[in-house]
Design an enzyme around this catalytic site. Sequence first.
Site, PDB file in Angstrom:
ATOM      1  N   ASP A 167       0.833  -1.210   0.000  1.00  0.00           N
ATOM      2  CA  ASP A 167       0.000   0.000   0.000  1.00  0.00           C
ATOM      3  C   ASP A 167       0.866   1.257   0.000  1.00  0.00           C
ATOM      4  O   ASP A 167       2.056   1.218  -0.334  1.00  0.00           O
ATOM      5  CB  ASP A 167      -0.978  -0.071   1.190  1.00  0.00           C
ATOM      6  CG  ASP A 167      -2.294   0.629   0.925  1.00  0.00           C
ATOM      7  OD1 ASP A 167      -2.342   1.865   1.059  1.00  0.00           O
ATOM      8  OD2 ASP A 167      -3.276  -0.048   0.559  1.00  0.00           O
ATOM      9  N   ASP A 168       0.272   2.336   0.383  1.00  0.00           N
ATOM     10  CA  ASP A 168       0.878   3.672   0.356  1.00  0.00           C
ATOM     11  C   ASP A 168       2.255   3.693   1.043  1.00  0.00           C
ATOM     12  O   ASP A 168       2.448   3.063   2.081  1.00  0.00           O
ATOM     13  CB  ASP A 168      -0.092   4.613   1.106  1.00  0.00           C
ATOM     14  CG  ASP A 168       0.221   6.061   0.875  1.00  0.00           C
ATOM     15  OD1 ASP A 168       1.212   6.359   0.211  1.00  0.00           O
ATOM     16  OD2 ASP A 168      -0.564   6.897   1.369  1.00  0.00           O
ATOM     17  N   SER A 214     -11.246   5.168  -3.186  1.00  0.00           N
ATOM     18  CA  SER A 214     -11.122   6.603  -2.994  1.00  0.00           C
ATOM     19  C   SER A 214     -11.375   6.844  -1.522  1.00  0.00           C
ATOM     20  O   SER A 214     -12.513   6.990  -1.099  1.00  0.00           O
ATOM     21  CB  SER A 214     -12.127   7.361  -3.865  1.00  0.00           C
ATOM     22  OG  SER A 214     -12.063   8.733  -3.562  1.00  0.00           O
ATOM     23  N   GLY A 215     -10.304   6.750  -0.727  1.00  0.00           N
ATOM     24  CA  GLY A 215     -10.485   6.808   0.721  1.00  0.00           C
ATOM     25  C   GLY A 215     -11.576   5.821   1.100  1.00  0.00           C
ATOM     26  O   GLY A 215     -12.557   6.170   1.744  1.00  0.00           O
ATOM     27  N   ARG A 235      -5.868  16.374   3.124  1.00  0.00           N
ATOM     28  CA  ARG A 235      -4.872  15.347   3.472  1.00  0.00           C
ATOM     29  C   ARG A 235      -3.481  15.786   2.981  1.00  0.00           C
ATOM     30  O   ARG A 235      -2.707  14.972   2.473  1.00  0.00           O
ATOM     31  CB  ARG A 235      -5.244  13.993   2.865  1.00  0.00           C
ATOM     32  CG  ARG A 235      -4.737  12.805   3.666  1.00  0.00           C
ATOM     33  CD  ARG A 235      -4.751  11.505   2.875  1.00  0.00           C
ATOM     34  NE  ARG A 235      -4.410  10.382   3.734  1.00  0.00           N
ATOM     35  CZ  ARG A 235      -3.828   9.275   3.308  1.00  0.00           C
ATOM     36  NH1 ARG A 235      -3.531   9.112   2.050  1.00  0.00           N
ATOM     37  NH2 ARG A 235      -3.566   8.305   4.142  1.00  0.00           N
ATOM     38  N   LYS A 240      -3.941  -1.053  -6.883  1.00  0.00           N
ATOM     39  CA  LYS A 240      -5.000  -0.396  -6.107  1.00  0.00           C
ATOM     40  C   LYS A 240      -4.904   1.094  -6.453  1.00  0.00           C
ATOM     41  O   LYS A 240      -3.922   1.754  -6.111  1.00  0.00           O
ATOM     42  CB  LYS A 240      -4.778  -0.636  -4.614  1.00  0.00           C
ATOM     43  CG  LYS A 240      -5.799   0.047  -3.715  1.00  0.00           C
ATOM     44  CD  LYS A 240      -5.593  -0.375  -2.276  1.00  0.00           C
ATOM     45  CE  LYS A 240      -6.395   0.466  -1.307  1.00  0.00           C
ATOM     46  NZ  LYS A 240      -6.066   0.155   0.096  1.00  0.00           N
ATOM     47  N   TRP A 241      -5.907   1.583  -7.158  1.00  0.00           N
ATOM     48  CA  TRP A 241      -5.923   2.974  -7.652  1.00  0.00           C
ATOM     49  C   TRP A 241      -6.704   3.824  -6.654  1.00  0.00           C
ATOM     50  O   TRP A 241      -7.927   3.711  -6.577  1.00  0.00           O
ATOM     51  CB  TRP A 241      -6.583   3.003  -9.020  1.00  0.00           C
ATOM     52  CG  TRP A 241      -6.702   4.359  -9.654  1.00  0.00           C
ATOM     53  CD1 TRP A 241      -7.323   5.455  -9.151  1.00  0.00           C
ATOM     54  CD2 TRP A 241      -6.190   4.747 -10.930  1.00  0.00           C
ATOM     55  NE1 TRP A 241      -7.242   6.498 -10.037  1.00  0.00           N
ATOM     56  CE2 TRP A 241      -6.552   6.088 -11.139  1.00  0.00           C
ATOM     57  CE3 TRP A 241      -5.479   4.084 -11.935  1.00  0.00           C
ATOM     58  CZ2 TRP A 241      -6.228   6.783 -12.300  1.00  0.00           C
ATOM     59  CZ3 TRP A 241      -5.155   4.780 -13.088  1.00  0.00           C
ATOM     60  CH2 TRP A 241      -5.519   6.115 -13.258  1.00  0.00           C
ATOM     61  N   ASP A 242      -5.991   4.658  -5.919  1.00  0.00           N
ATOM     62  CA  ASP A 242      -6.641   5.403  -4.842  1.00  0.00           C
ATOM     63  C   ASP A 242      -6.868   6.860  -5.231  1.00  0.00           C
ATOM     64  O   ASP A 242      -6.303   7.363  -6.209  1.00  0.00           O
ATOM     65  CB  ASP A 242      -5.752   5.322  -3.591  1.00  0.00           C
ATOM     66  CG  ASP A 242      -6.556   5.349  -2.303  1.00  0.00           C
ATOM     67  OD1 ASP A 242      -7.698   5.847  -2.322  1.00  0.00           O
ATOM     68  OD2 ASP A 242      -6.044   4.878  -1.275  1.00  0.00           O
ATOM     69  N   ASP A 297     -13.132   2.661   4.092  1.00  0.00           N
ATOM     70  CA  ASP A 297     -12.007   2.652   5.027  1.00  0.00           C
ATOM     71  C   ASP A 297     -12.463   2.179   6.406  1.00  0.00           C
ATOM     72  O   ASP A 297     -11.634   1.978   7.290  1.00  0.00           O
ATOM     73  CB  ASP A 297     -11.394   4.054   5.136  1.00  0.00           C
ATOM     74  CG  ASP A 297     -10.330   4.286   4.070  1.00  0.00           C
ATOM     75  OD1 ASP A 297      -9.936   3.307   3.397  1.00  0.00           O
ATOM     76  OD2 ASP A 297      -9.897   5.444   3.897  1.00  0.00           O
TER      77      ASP A 297
HETATM   78  C1  GLA Z   1      -6.957   5.378   1.535  1.00  0.00           C
HETATM   79  C2  GLA Z   1      -7.364   3.943   1.316  1.00  0.00           C
HETATM   80  C3  GLA Z   1      -6.666   3.060   2.312  1.00  0.00           C
HETATM   81  C4  GLA Z   1      -5.173   3.229   2.180  1.00  0.00           C
HETATM   82  C5  GLA Z   1      -4.803   4.684   2.347  1.00  0.00           C
HETATM   83  C6  GLA Z   1      -3.338   4.912   2.058  1.00  0.00           C
HETATM   84  O1  GLA Z   1      -7.474   5.887   2.699  1.00  0.00           O
HETATM   85  O2  GLA Z   1      -8.743   3.783   1.378  1.00  0.00           O
HETATM   86  O3  GLA Z   1      -7.033   1.716   2.128  1.00  0.00           O
HETATM   87  O4  GLA Z   1      -4.770   2.758   0.905  1.00  0.00           O
HETATM   88  O5  GLA Z   1      -5.552   5.512   1.482  1.00  0.00           O
HETATM   89  O6  GLA Z   1      -2.993   6.237   2.129  1.00  0.00           O
END
Ligand code: GLA
Length: 733
Positions: free
Chosen positions: A370-371, A531-532, A447, A480-482, A552
Site C-alpha cells: 500500500d501507500d 477513494s479513501g 490530506r 490499487k488505484w486510490d 475505510d
Molecule cells: C486510503 C485507502 C486506504 C489506504 C490509504 C493509504 O485511505 O482507502 O485503504 O490505501 O488511502 O494512504
Amino acid sequence: MVEKLITVDQKKKIFHLHNSKISYLLSVEDGGTLCHLYFGKRVNDYHGQLRYPRVDRGFSGNLPGSLERRFSRDTLPKEYSTAGEMDYHTPAAIVRQKDGSNALFLTYKDYQIVDGKPDLKGLPHAWVKNNSEAQTLIVTLEDKKTGLLFDLLYTIYRDRAVITRSVKVRNEGKEPVKLEKVASMQIDFVGRDFETITLPGAHAHERTIDRNHINQGIHAYQSHRGTSSHQMNPFLALVDPETTEFNGDAYGFAFVYSGNHKFEVEKDQIEQLHVNVGINDFDFNWQLKAGQSFQTPEVLMVYSDHGLNQMSQTFHSLIHDRIMRSKFKDSLRPIVVNNWEATYFDFDEEKLKPIVDEAKKLGIEMFVLDDGWFGHRDDDNSSLGDWQVFDKKFPQGLGHFADYVHEQGLKFGLWFEPEMISYNSNLYKEHPDYLMQVPGRQPSPSRNQYLLDLGRKEVRQNIFEQMSKILSSGKIDYIKWDMNRHLSDIYEADLPADRQGETYHRYVLGLYDLLEKLDQAFPDILLEGCSGGGGRFDAGMAYYEPQIWCSDDSDAIDRLFIQEGTSLVYPQSMMTSHVSVSPNEQNGRITPFKTRGIVAMWGDLGYELDLTKLSHEDRESVAKQVKEYKKIRQITQFGKLYRLKSARTSNQCAWEVISPDQNEVILSVVKMMASGQPAITKTKLVGLDENRHYEDQDSHLVYGGDELMNLGIYDPVEQGDFKAQMYHFKAID
Ligand code: GLA
C-alpha cells in the site's frame, strides 16, 4: 423469427420498447411534444388509449400560438423538458444562446432504430456482445430557432429488465451555444405515491440506505465534489410505500459516471413526479460550437415487480455482465493481504517479508503493498506524483521485493494515487503548473495533497509514462488505484476564461482516458478502485475496475450497513472487504474474529492486519477462513444475492448467496446484540429448488429445499454480541 424489441405505431406516433419483462412507452403529443406514457411490467400490445386528460389549469400555460387551454407542457408527463417552454418543472436541459436567452422549444423531428447499442466514445457505458441482444431507439427532438438537435437514446436488452438512456446534443445551427445543464434522462410519473431510496454517507460511512416520503417540492441528491463521492452515491430508487425486499414495485436509476452528479426528484403542484438524472449543473458550462456535439453519460434504469432484491439482482448481472470489461471480471478474486493497517507508512522490505511468509503459510494469494513505497514518502506530506521506488525502504529495488513475493507463490499488488500531487515532490518542482489551482489564489490542501489538472493531456501523459515504467516490469499483478481527496480550486490551465465551466467534466473525461490507456496497455493487471475507501464506487468505475475497496471502515458491524447499501446496486464481486484487527482501528468496536471473516466473505475477502502479530487462535482462524473461502468464493462472488434480514430493522443481518444452478447455497447470519432472555429466531431461505435435498456441509443434516424455505432453520442461541454463523448447503440429488 427473432422478436423485435421496439415497435412503432407510425400513425399514432407511439414507440414501444419491450421484452418479456418490461415495457417502456412514449408518444408524440400536441405541439410535437414527446410524452412519457409508461415504464414498468410488460404489456403485450398498447392500444394507444392512455391519453393524458385535458384539463384547463390556472397558471399552467399553453402551446405558443394555440388557443387550446386544456393542453399544457407544464402538466403533460414528458421525456425531456427544457427551460423556457412553459414547463415549470426543473428542466432537464438549459442552453444559453447568443442573444442571452435560454429558452428552447423542443419538438419531435424523427426517429431511428438501430440494432445493438452505439458506443459512447470516451465514456463508460453498458455494452452488447452482439447486435441481437439489444436494440436502440434514437428519438431526435429539435429546436428550430437554434438548430440544436437532442438525440434521446434508449436501449432495451432482450433479457434484462433494463432501459439505458443518454442524450446527445448536436449543434446544427450557425452560432455557438453554452450548455448550462444537460441531464441524461428525465422520467415523469403520474398517479404514483413513491418513496425515494438513496445511498448517502461520509468517509468511512458510505452508502447507508435512506428511505423517505416525497413531499411537494424539488429534492436533489447530488455530488459536486468532482467525484461520485462517499456523501451521495449516484443512485436513486423509487418505490411504493409497501415495497419490501421481495414484494412490490421498485424503479432503480444508476448513473454510469464518476464525477459530479445530480438526481432531481420533484413532486409538482398536482402530485406528479418529475425525475432528472445527469451531470450536476453546478459549475457546468460547456461550449458547443456549430457542428459540435456533446454526449452525456448514461443512466441504467431498472424495473422490478418483486421488490428491492430483484432490482439489485438485475443491476448486479447488468453491471457484471455488460459494464465490466476487465479480463478478470469472471475470475475468482484472489485473497489479499494488504499492509496498510498492518504497518501504515512504517515499513521496509525486511519488515514486510515476514508478513509475506506468513501469508504464504496461511494460503493467502496476493500481497498488496500500500501507500508509502515511492518518492521519499514516510507520511502523507510528500511524494505524490513521484512514482519511483523509495530506495530507503527497498534498497535493492521494487523488483527485488516483487520477486520475493512471487517466489513465495503469491501475486504482487501495488498502490498508486495517480491523480494527486504533493507540494513536496519532484513533480511539483518540475511542473508546478500541473497542480490544479485558480491563478492568483492559494489552493486548499486536503490530506496535505492537491489534484493534478487531469483535463490536460500533457499531465495525463506524464503520469501514464511514470506508471508504465513500473508496470512494464511485468512484476505487478494488481493495482490499487486510490484517490484521497475531492476536487477544489477548479480551473483548467489549458482552457480560456469563458470555458472554465468545462473543468469538472473534463477532469472525469481525462481520468477515463488515463484508465483506458492503462487498461489497454496492461490488460493482465487486475485493477482495484479506491477513494479513501468507497468514495468513487459507481457503475462508471466498474467499466475499468472490476473491484473497489468498499470503505475505510473495516469494522464488521459497520460493514453490515455499508455492504447492504452497496449491494442495492453493485455486485458482490465488485466489493472488496477485509478482516482487520479488533478493537477496530476506526471505531474501537470489539468483534469476534469469526464474525469479521464471515462479513468480509460477503465480498472479495482479504486481510488488513499484521499477520505476524496474530494470536495462535486468530492464526488458526485465518487459515480456516482462507480454506473455507476458497471452497465457496465462486458462489459468494458470483452467485445470486438475497438479503434476508437487515440490521437496520432487526437484531440480525442475514444474507444468502446461491449458485445459478441452485446446487449450492451460502447463508450467513449475524446477530447484533445479545440478551439475557434471547428471543428464538429463525431464518428462512429463498430461491432454492423446492424439490431437491440440501446437505449442510458442516453438520451433514439433510433438508428439503422446501423445508429450508418454508420452515427455515433456528438461529443459534449464543452469548455475546455480534456472533455470526455461516452455512454451506449442497444439493445432493
Ligand atoms: C486510503 C485507502 C486506504 C489506504 C490509504 C493509504 O485511505 O482507502 O485503504 O490505501 O488511502 O494512504
